[in-house]
Design an enzyme around this catalytic site. Structure first.
Site, mmCIF file in Angstrom:
data_model
loop_
_atom_site.group_PDB
_atom_site.id
_atom_site.type_symbol
_atom_site.label_atom_id
_atom_site.label_comp_id
_atom_site.label_asym_id
_atom_site.label_seq_id
_atom_site.Cartn_x
_atom_site.Cartn_y
_atom_site.Cartn_z
ATOM 1 N N GLU A 1 50.623 35.276 51.923
ATOM 2 C CA GLU A 1 50.969 36.427 52.503
ATOM 3 C C GLU A 1 50.506 36.876 53.578
ATOM 4 O OE1 GLU A 1 50.852 37.099 47.826
ATOM 5 O OE2 GLU A 1 50.162 35.718 49.462
ATOM 6 N N ARG B 1 39.845 33.227 41.426
ATOM 7 C CA ARG B 1 40.103 33.986 40.114
ATOM 8 C C ARG B 1 40.783 33.190 39.191
ATOM 9 N NH1 ARG B 1 40.926 37.729 44.277
ATOM 10 N NH2 ARG B 1 43.359 37.170 44.278
#
Length: 186
Positions: A105, A68
């Site tokens: 994460e 992205r």
């Protein structure tokens, strides 16, 4: 552009970000920046606002991570009239690379950059689509510095506040951290 104009345009972009509950796992509100690309006005404004922010900083290259980050990094580089340097996962770049491992994460990852993609002393803007904990950007900063380039700023389309990514990057690198829009994050 005035601060008010900037904020109005950024608000339009923010309104186009989709929120997807329970993705990629239960309890996460995923902020989908790709929905900005569905709206030509929002996508154009996003690039315009980022370019306006950095137009006077003599940027030699925009460095962005897949996937992205590429969506926004390449047109931003074109708008700034500078090079675009892709940062990719292992096995995706054809020339000799340097690598950096980091924590996400949700696990571990490695990013790579062509070892000849930046000249020593070049002024670099690092851009990613989203700032959460800062792991991806930290790897990009380390790759850039390995090549002797000078990071000017760390930029994001979206920042998830409350995850300490901004503080981590500011404390560790002393660089400007700029986010076009923000959402509470978890």
């Amino acid at each position: 552009m005035t601060k008010e104009e900037f904020e109005q345009k950024a608000a339009y972009v923010k309104a186009k970000v989709s929120t997807v509950p329970d993705f990629p796992k239960a309890g996460i509100l995923f902020r989908d920046v790709t929905s900005v690309c569905d709206d030509p006005k929002a996508f154009s404004l996003c690039i315009e606002l980022l370019a306006d922010k950095f137009k006077d900083q003599n940027i030699d290259a925009v460095v962005s991570a897949e996937a992205r980050g590429f969506i926004f990094g390449a047109p931003l580089a074109a708008a700034l009239k500078c090079a675009f340097v892709p940062v990719r996962k292992p096995g995706k770049l054809p020339r000799k690379v340097i690598s950096e491992n980091f924590e996400l994460e949700y696990g571990h990852e490695t990013l790579q950059m062509h070892e000849d993609s930046l000249k020593k002393g070049s002024r670099v803007l690092l851009l990613d689509d989203l700032l959460a904990t800062g792991g991806t950007m930290e790897a990009m900063v380390k790759l850039t510095k390995k090549l002797g380039a000078d990071p000017v700023a760390l930029s994001f389309v979206i920042e998830l506040t409350g995850l300490a990514g901004r503080k981590r990057l500011e404390d560790e690198y002393g660089l400007e951290v700029f986010s076009l829009i923000s959402f509470p994050g978890h």
